[in-house]
Design an enzyme around this catalytic site. Sequence first.
Site, mmCIF file in Angstrom:
data_model
loop_
_atom_site.group_PDB
_atom_site.id
_atom_site.type_symbol
_atom_site.label_atom_id
_atom_site.label_comp_id
_atom_site.label_asym_id
_atom_site.label_seq_id
_atom_site.Cartn_x
_atom_site.Cartn_y
_atom_site.Cartn_z
ATOM 1 N N GLU A 272 67.444 11.082 46.236
ATOM 2 C CA GLU A 272 66.910 12.238 46.953
ATOM 3 C C GLU A 272 65.859 11.795 47.972
ATOM 4 O O GLU A 272 65.755 12.385 49.059
ATOM 5 C CB GLU A 272 66.324 13.253 45.970
ATOM 6 N N TRP A 275 67.900 10.682 50.852
ATOM 7 C CA TRP A 275 68.363 11.803 51.679
ATOM 8 C C TRP A 275 67.260 12.257 52.627
ATOM 9 O O TRP A 275 67.513 12.526 53.820
ATOM 10 C CB TRP A 275 68.785 12.983 50.800
ATOM 11 N N TRP A 303 80.311 32.430 66.264
ATOM 12 C CA TRP A 303 79.319 32.940 65.327
ATOM 13 C C TRP A 303 79.120 34.442 65.538
ATOM 14 O O TRP A 303 79.166 34.932 66.659
ATOM 15 C CB TRP A 303 77.982 32.226 65.529
ATOM 16 N N ASN A 338 67.023 23.244 45.211
ATOM 17 C CA ASN A 338 67.913 22.633 46.201
ATOM 18 C C ASN A 338 69.348 23.140 46.091
ATOM 19 O O ASN A 338 70.029 23.349 47.108
ATOM 20 C CB ASN A 338 67.882 21.114 46.062
ATOM 21 N N TRP A 356 73.883 28.690 62.002
ATOM 22 C CA TRP A 356 72.981 28.042 61.053
ATOM 23 C C TRP A 356 71.526 28.069 61.517
ATOM 24 O O TRP A 356 70.609 28.035 60.693
ATOM 25 C CB TRP A 356 73.419 26.605 60.784
ATOM 26 N N TRP A 379 70.571 22.334 56.688
ATOM 27 C CA TRP A 379 71.336 23.445 57.262
ATOM 28 C C TRP A 379 72.584 22.955 57.992
ATOM 29 O O TRP A 379 73.661 23.560 57.873
ATOM 30 C CB TRP A 379 70.453 24.278 58.187
#
Length: 475
Positions: A272, A275, A303, A338, A356, A379
């Site tokens: 993590e 990331w 969208w 998360n 997004w 996102w």
Amino acid sequence: MTVLLHWFRRDLRVADNTALARAARDAERVIPVFLLDDTYLADPNVGPARFRFLRESLEELERSLPRSGGRLIVRPGPASRALPALLAETGAAGVYANAEIGPYPERRDAAAKAAVEAAGGRFRLFPDALLVEPDAIATEKGDPYTVFTPFSRKWTSAEKRRPEAPPSALDTPGLPSVPLDRVRAWRDLAPDPLSPKGGEAEASARMREFFAGPAFRYADDRDRPARDGTSRLSPHLHFGTISARAVHAAAGDAGAGAAPAQRDPIRKFLLELAWREFYHHVLFHFPRVAAGSFRPELDRLDWREDVAALEAWQRGATGYPFVDAGMRQLRTTHWMHNRARMVTASFLTKDLHQHWRRGEKWFERELADADLASNNGGWQWAAGSGTDAAPYFRVFNPVLQSRKLDPDGRYIRRFVPELSRVPADKIHEPWTMTPEEQRTAGCAIGTDYPAPIVDHAREKQVALAMFEKIRRTSG
């Protein structure tokens, strides 16, 4: 006597602070400074939770610096004006600060550097926020990594610094300073016991608590939002009340002293951290992601502009209990698990077909840990516009995810109390209750709790068709 300014930004700690330690090493007197940045203070996407966390962290710095002989000096910005004025006022030879990644801080620092050097001072930035700097690792071709798995392998094997000892002594003259309780952006904010609490001591206590037990259950508990199974260090890493080096070292020490079976959860936790750094590397190498999709063709997706659907999602009133629990957790605690972040983001982009960036901005306002690199990266991962190789097939089913991540409905019941009496076999799809079951549960669908605002199965096909259309036309 050599005097230097240490400019605090997102490094609100004394311990293991690279620029502060270097300033203490290079000068006899170090003046700690925090500048009130009007761009940040006036940003409508910075919500009360972040201001509250910032204020608490600065208040602790005010209390802790005198133990090292220093005192925090708070001045209004912009830095390009405030820093040269401080050089003239103090006779300081220069400014030391820790580097930040992102379009705005890089512009701010370029302007500050030019102003300081024009005033005859030196301006130095030090790498501090990451364990591995963006220019330290690359693919075999010398390119930045855009896929996490090979990045994580290189990141894991890369050399990492250990934490540094805090400076033994600082010496701050008596300079005028803006009282923190007079800063307009946060002076009227009341304490919020549900929001993450700021400060270096809080960060250290949370880290110790995590590695004393929950870290060894992390592999399983991190997937269960109803459990307190994550470190919750994200806002502290964002504001720098603890360093990534300190967290990495604590994880390494915990793993070294653990039984073999307990080391895998520690390795998963370290991934993590990888990331987090991956998304910072992406932002560094591809700053355009701050304003648009990593894959620009996906900004041409059809969208939708549906204000009512967006507001239902923001309120946690979509009719999908796990999605609503996540959004209400965000609204009430200014933090979200998360796994819930992934599901709620997928729902906004793949079920409601909203861009997004609308979700990114809502999270940016509500989260205490809102970080441009991590928030943007998360996102874009969920929306399918990011760095993944074949992401658009990823559409989370909100009911299946609910059953998997919250099988007994504890998380849902905590944040969606109108469903508290719904039985476990119905809580993930409460609209399937019979009228009699609804009366028994005290929850009438459409009255006490909304019916689903969209049909997931249908909207999934719409989403896949949208992405397939772009894929064909981009050829």
